[in-house]
Design a protein around this motif. Structure first.
Motif, short mmCIF file in Angstrom:
data_model
loop_
_atom_site.label_atom_id
_atom_site.label_comp_id
_atom_site.label_asym_id
_atom_site.label_seq_id
_atom_site.Cartn_x
_atom_site.Cartn_y
_atom_site.Cartn_z
N ILE A 195 -29.08 38.94 27.31
CA ILE A 195 -28.17 39.26 26.22
C ILE A 195 -27.44 40.56 26.53
O ILE A 195 -26.74 41.10 25.70
CB ILE A 195 -28.86 39.31 24.83
CG1 ILE A 195 -29.80 40.50 24.71
CG2 ILE A 195 -29.56 38.04 24.48
CD1 ILE A 195 -30.11 40.80 23.26
N ILE A 202 -35.31 40.40 25.65
CA ILE A 202 -34.33 40.68 24.61
C ILE A 202 -34.22 42.19 24.38
O ILE A 202 -33.13 42.75 24.23
CB ILE A 202 -34.73 40.01 23.28
CG1 ILE A 202 -35.03 38.53 23.49
CG2 ILE A 202 -33.68 40.23 22.23
CD1 ILE A 202 -33.86 37.65 23.54
N GLY A 237 -17.73 42.56 21.55
CA GLY A 237 -18.51 41.37 21.19
C GLY A 237 -18.21 40.14 22.01
O GLY A 237 -18.79 39.08 21.76
N PHE A 269 -21.16 38.47 23.51
CA PHE A 269 -21.95 37.64 22.61
C PHE A 269 -21.28 36.29 22.38
O PHE A 269 -21.95 35.28 22.21
CB PHE A 269 -22.20 38.37 21.29
CG PHE A 269 -23.09 39.57 21.46
CD1 PHE A 269 -24.39 39.41 21.89
CD2 PHE A 269 -22.61 40.85 21.24
CE1 PHE A 269 -25.21 40.51 22.08
CE2 PHE A 269 -23.42 41.95 21.43
CZ PHE A 269 -24.72 41.78 21.84
N LEU A 280 -22.26 34.31 25.27
CA LEU A 280 -23.63 33.81 25.07
C LEU A 280 -23.60 32.58 24.16
O LEU A 280 -24.27 31.57 24.41
CB LEU A 280 -24.45 34.92 24.40
CG LEU A 280 -25.95 34.81 24.42
CD1 LEU A 280 -26.44 34.96 25.84
CD2 LEU A 280 -26.55 35.87 23.53
N ALA A 281 -22.77 32.67 23.13
CA ALA A 281 -22.61 31.54 22.22
C ALA A 281 -22.06 30.33 22.96
O ALA A 281 -22.54 29.21 22.77
CB ALA A 281 -21.68 31.93 21.07
N ILE A 313 -24.71 28.58 24.95
CA ILE A 313 -25.60 27.75 24.14
C ILE A 313 -24.86 26.50 23.67
O ILE A 313 -25.37 25.39 23.71
CB ILE A 313 -26.10 28.56 22.93
CG1 ILE A 313 -26.93 29.74 23.41
CG2 ILE A 313 -26.91 27.69 21.99
CD1 ILE A 313 -27.09 30.80 22.37
N TYR A 352 -18.48 31.89 15.96
CA TYR A 352 -19.83 32.23 15.55
C TYR A 352 -20.39 31.18 14.60
O TYR A 352 -21.56 30.82 14.69
CB TYR A 352 -19.84 33.61 14.89
CG TYR A 352 -19.20 34.67 15.76
CD1 TYR A 352 -19.81 35.06 16.95
CD2 TYR A 352 -17.98 35.24 15.43
CE1 TYR A 352 -19.23 36.00 17.76
CE2 TYR A 352 -17.40 36.19 16.25
CZ TYR A 352 -18.02 36.57 17.41
OH TYR A 352 -17.45 37.49 18.22
N THR A 389 -21.29 28.14 16.60
CA THR A 389 -22.52 28.33 17.36
C THR A 389 -23.74 28.24 16.45
O THR A 389 -24.76 27.66 16.82
CB THR A 389 -22.50 29.68 18.06
OG1 THR A 389 -21.31 29.77 18.81
CG2 THR A 389 -23.69 29.83 18.99
N LEU A 390 -23.61 28.82 15.26
CA LEU A 390 -24.71 28.76 14.30
C LEU A 390 -25.04 27.30 14.01
O LEU A 390 -26.21 26.90 14.00
CB LEU A 390 -24.28 29.47 13.01
CG LEU A 390 -25.38 30.03 12.13
CD1 LEU A 390 -26.22 31.01 12.90
CD2 LEU A 390 -24.76 30.71 10.92
N VAL A 409 -26.73 25.77 17.27
CA VAL A 409 -28.15 26.09 17.51
C VAL A 409 -29.04 25.52 16.42
O VAL A 409 -30.20 25.27 16.65
CB VAL A 409 -28.45 27.61 17.64
CG1 VAL A 409 -27.91 28.16 18.92
CG2 VAL A 409 -27.97 28.38 16.45
N MET A 431 -25.07 35.87 15.62
CA MET A 431 -23.92 35.14 15.09
C MET A 431 -23.65 35.57 13.64
O MET A 431 -22.51 35.77 13.24
CB MET A 431 -24.17 33.63 15.13
CG MET A 431 -24.34 33.08 16.53
SD MET A 431 -22.99 33.55 17.62
CE MET A 431 -23.86 33.92 19.12
N TRP A 441 -21.66 38.81 13.37
CA TRP A 441 -20.21 38.71 13.55
C TRP A 441 -19.55 38.00 12.39
O TRP A 441 -18.43 38.35 12.01
CB TRP A 441 -19.89 38.05 14.89
CG TRP A 441 -20.24 38.98 16.00
CD1 TRP A 441 -21.40 39.01 16.71
CD2 TRP A 441 -19.44 40.06 16.48
NE1 TRP A 441 -21.37 40.04 17.61
CE2 TRP A 441 -20.19 40.70 17.50
CE3 TRP A 441 -18.18 40.56 16.16
CZ2 TRP A 441 -19.71 41.81 18.19
CZ3 TRP A 441 -17.70 41.66 16.86
CH2 TRP A 441 -18.46 42.27 17.85
#
Lengths: 388, 404
Positions: free
Chosen positions: A119, A172, A307, A310, A313-314, A317, A359, A362-363, A366, B182, B185
């Motif tokens: 990360i 992490i 960001g 990140f 990273l999203a 995934i 975001y 991605t939420l 996952v 997530m 953000w």
């Protein structure tokens, strides 16, 4: 007709419903789109009935998206629409916004496929961004910038490897620490070197590649003038795919990430592979940062990655730890950034909310609503040799 | 209530696949206050090297930063004008310390349950947004009730925001690290949307400024030390200290806290012994979010009084909470002390308090970030620390082995 085809048809129709209200078609009524959407929903439902739940769900989502989009587009002014939806400019911007994400996400892929969660992509990008600009300034050439930027990212990654692999720290926590460290270090060096003036205006930059494709429709126009590193990122996707999924080296990498003990019993050096993977990952992520500073913005500012590590990273995934999936995700996120940049013309508030889209997606991803994304089995688990 | 079930592994061994909670609990046993102190000294030392390499004097720099923290107010020999200045500086340090304690606890409680809450930032922002909205509404409400209501709503908002991550973990197994990042953000862009020009909560009298309405006087926290007009110290620090006490009781003397620790230590064993692991994840995350949301309300009702879009995009306080929790070893008292340290660092390196002739504040703020990173990095290497500790304390280790 098979359920799979029904589902695909539903997705396509949902998108078509939106498309027909946009330039160059510009249907000024929402009715035709709604009819198309209803058909798409029907196909989606049929697909779910036929056992293709994921694809069917996708068709329903596409139909909903199409209906909302078509409603919005057919109720807004034609002049606004043409400013926002200029396909060639949008495509070019999408590729540009996607490039840093693609590099960083590829870095994440290499690292996580070896079983080390990274990360610190954000920090590694930031190192690349600052040292790319710094190197380009000091050596007077963009090649030097790329080289020094990538080395800086690899140096940070080497720290990650020492702590995460050898010292078996929580990956992490180390990643979080390195993000702070990179933020502080680049900020410190930036203020100390450039102060209030900022990076010089004549910073050498990575050149654009001019292609004679202007006459080949909107895609040709979009591709006619792109940065070298944009093409580099697309090449990197292919390279990473070939190496990770089609070579012996890649097989070893994945074996270490899935079952390190089994890998070690057949003679693969787990620590060596993980070190190499993490350091490569730092170089790739840094390349994304280098593009950001000397290929895109042509300057450096504190915390300029903001960001993106990140989001990468999203994307990793979202793309299920595969190069193709990851590219699709970064292009999607790049497209949403490109659109967000143009939307203020239309509605500034909508543009802001649009920034949150990657975001939210991605939420959802996952959470396993649209199929579950499963990381490599040994991802994030420190490895201890037997008998130690 | 007893300690969580003992692990089959030796006391200080962090073997293959140890959970975060297991690592943390063995780290807790090792070294007490010594290891955090060594960690901090080492981080400051490396930070000093950075200062030295870039051609500044580290001793002068650290002294100038210390002078800005106001901590010399605690020394009996500080007197006269120095004491007055130090008092003002210390008030500012403590204003930052309060929310930092809460943000540290918000990370620490999750750690004890084997969860990593990187979402403090989002939970803090959501709490701030709700606090500024409720604080600027309902003009005629009685003072005390209004303040408590605002804090309560902010706490609930933070709990709900973090609860999303907890519920996703419980239902679908989604990793809370990813979901909380997530959610951070999403919270940021939500806040920017609300307060940007034309946004639903943007200032009603100044249409050109991307800022919220001001908190009404009736919803501001009481200032008990210093001048309320000059940002004196508000009672938020006591709220934070009270929360630390509640945290200690919750963790060490309640069934919920026991369950959280048991889950953190070994989720499978906890499930086997009848603890509802999924429910515990949701409750733990919601508690963490509540603490972070409360921290947001303290800042808004205590000294900010309004939120601008760049406040929301620029806040790094919650990330300091991670360093605070790790350094404070997730204990109540450790978190308070670590929060004071970082609160002092943030205040000592602020533009207002650091003399630019000695060291540029902008450099110093980045130095704080570097030290923050180093602290977290060194804390993460618990194996390293445990190794050193075991070498230093051979007798105690042998005794433990003999007892086992």
């Amino acid at each position: 007709m098979s359920a799979k085809r029904l589902g695909c048809g539903g997705v396509a129709l949902g998108l078509l419903a939106f498309l027909i209200t946009l330039p160059p078609f510009e249907v000024r009524s929402v009715a035709p789109s709604l009819i198309v959407c209803v058909i798409a929903i029907g196909l989606g439902a049929a697909a779910i009935g036929g056992g293709e739940r994921r694809l069917g769900g996708g068709a329903l989502a596409a139909a909903l998206f199409g209906a909302l989009g078509a409603y919005g587009a057919s109720h807004s002014g034609v002049s606004h629409l043409e400013v926002v939806v200029s396909w060639s400019a949008l495509t070019a911007a999408m590729l540009r916004y996607a490039t840093p994400l693609t590099f960083a996400a590829l870095g994440g892929l290499v690292s996580e496929r070896s079983g080390v969660v990274n990360i610190a992509l954000e920090g590694m990008m930031l190192m690349g961004a600052f040292f790319g600009a710094y190197g380009a300034d000091k050596t007077g050439s963009w090649v030097g910038g790329i080289l020094i930027g990538v080395l800086a990212g690899m140096a940070l990654a080497a720290i990650h490897a020492v702590f995460a692999v050898s010292l078996r720290s929580d990956q992490i926590v180390v990643g979080t620490a390195l993000n702070f460290l990179a933020l502080g270090l680049t900020g410190y060096m930036y203020v100390d070197t450039y102060g209030a003036n900022g990076t010089p205006d004549n910073l050498p930059s990575v050149p654009d590649i001019n292609l004679p494709t202007d006459s080949l429709g909107f895609l040709g126009q979009a591709l006619s003038q792109l940065n070298l590193l944009v093409w580099g990122s697309l090449l990197a996707v292919v390279l990473v795919w070939v190496i990770v999924f089609r070579t012996r080296l890649g097989l070893r990498l994945r074996a270490v990430g899935e079952n390190p003990r089994a890998a070690e019993t057949v003679g693969i050096g787990v620590f060596k592979v993980r070190y190499a993977a993490v350091i490569t990952s730092g170089g790739l992520a840094a390349l994304g940062g280098v593009f950001l500073s000397i290929g895109f913005v042509h300057s450096f500012s504190q915390n300029m990655t903001a960001g993106r590590g990140f989001i990468a990273l999203a994307a990793l995934i979202f793309g299920r730890w595969r190069p193709g999936g990851l590219l699709a995700a970064t292009l999607l996120f790049g497209f949403s950034s490109a659109l967000a940049q143009r939307l203020p013309e239309f509605s500034p508030q909508l543009a802001t909310l649009f920034q949150a889209l990657p975001y939210v997606l991605t939420l959802i991803a996952v959470a396993g609503v649209v199929g579950r994304s499963t990381p490599p089995a040994a991802d994030g688990v420190p490895y201890t040799r037997e008998g130690k | 209530v007893t300690d969580p079930p003992p692990s089959s592994q030796p006391e200080y061994d962090l073997g293959h696949g140890a959970t975060v909670g297991a690592r943390m609990s063995s780290a807790l046993k090792a070294g007490g206050i010594i290891t955090p102190v060594i960690t901090v000294l080492f981080a400051f030392f490396v930070g000093g090297l950075v200062v030295l390499v870039t051609g500044h004097n580290p001793i002068d720099t650290y002294k100038a930063i210390f002078d800005g923290t106001g901590l010399q107010w605690l020394f009996p020999w500080t007197s006269g004008d120095d004491r007055a200045t130090a008092a003002i500086n210390l008030q500012q340090t403590l204003i930052i310390t309060g929310p930092l304690i809460l943000l540290g606890l918000a990370v620490g409680y999750a750690f004890r349950a084997g969860l990593f809450n990187i979402g403090g930032q989002g939970q803090y922002i959501v709490g701030s947004i709700v606090a500024v909205w409720s604080g600027s509404s309902w003009v005629g409400m009685p003072h005390g009730i209004h303040v408590v209501l605002c804090m309560l709503l902010a706490t609930m908002a933070g709990a709900a925001w973090a609860g999303i991550a907890g519920a996703l973990r419980a239902i679908t197994g989604a990793n809370e690290v990813i979901t909380t990042i997530m959610l951070n953000w999403i919270a940021i862009w939500l806040g920017v949307y609300l307060f940007s020009l034309g946004g639903p909560l943007q200032n009603s009298t100044q249409p050109d400024v991307p800022i919220s309405n001001d908190v009404v006087p009736g919803a501001k926290l009481f200032v008990f030390w210093g001048d309320p007009e000059l940002q004196g110290l508000h009672i938020g620090i006591f709220v934070a200290l009270a929360a630390a006490v509640v945290y200690w009781v919750l963790l060490n003397r309640s069934t919920k806290g026991y369950e959280a620790r048991a889950v953190g230590f070994n989720p499978e064993a906890a499930r086997y012994s009848g603890i509802k692991v999924g429910k515990t994840y949701v409750l733990v995350m919601a508690t963490c979010g509540a603490l972070a949301g409360l921290a947001g309300s303290l800042d808004v009702l205590g000294w900010q009084f309004h939120l601008a879009t760049n406040d929301i995009q620029g806040t790094q306080l919650a990330f300091l909470g991670i360093a605070v929790a790790l350094l404070g070893r997730n204990t109540a008292i450790g978190t308070c002390l670590a929060a004071l340290l970082f609160g002092a660092m943030v205040n000592g390196t602020s533009v207002r308090n650091l003399d630019p002739a000695v060291f540029e504040p902008e450099l110093a703020q980045n130095l704080t970030t570097v030290i923050q990173g180093l602290v977290v990095l060194f804390v993460s290497a618990d194996v390293l620390i445990l190794l050193i500790y075991n070498k230093l304390r051979p007798r105690r280790r042998k005794a433990a082995e003999a007892g086992a």
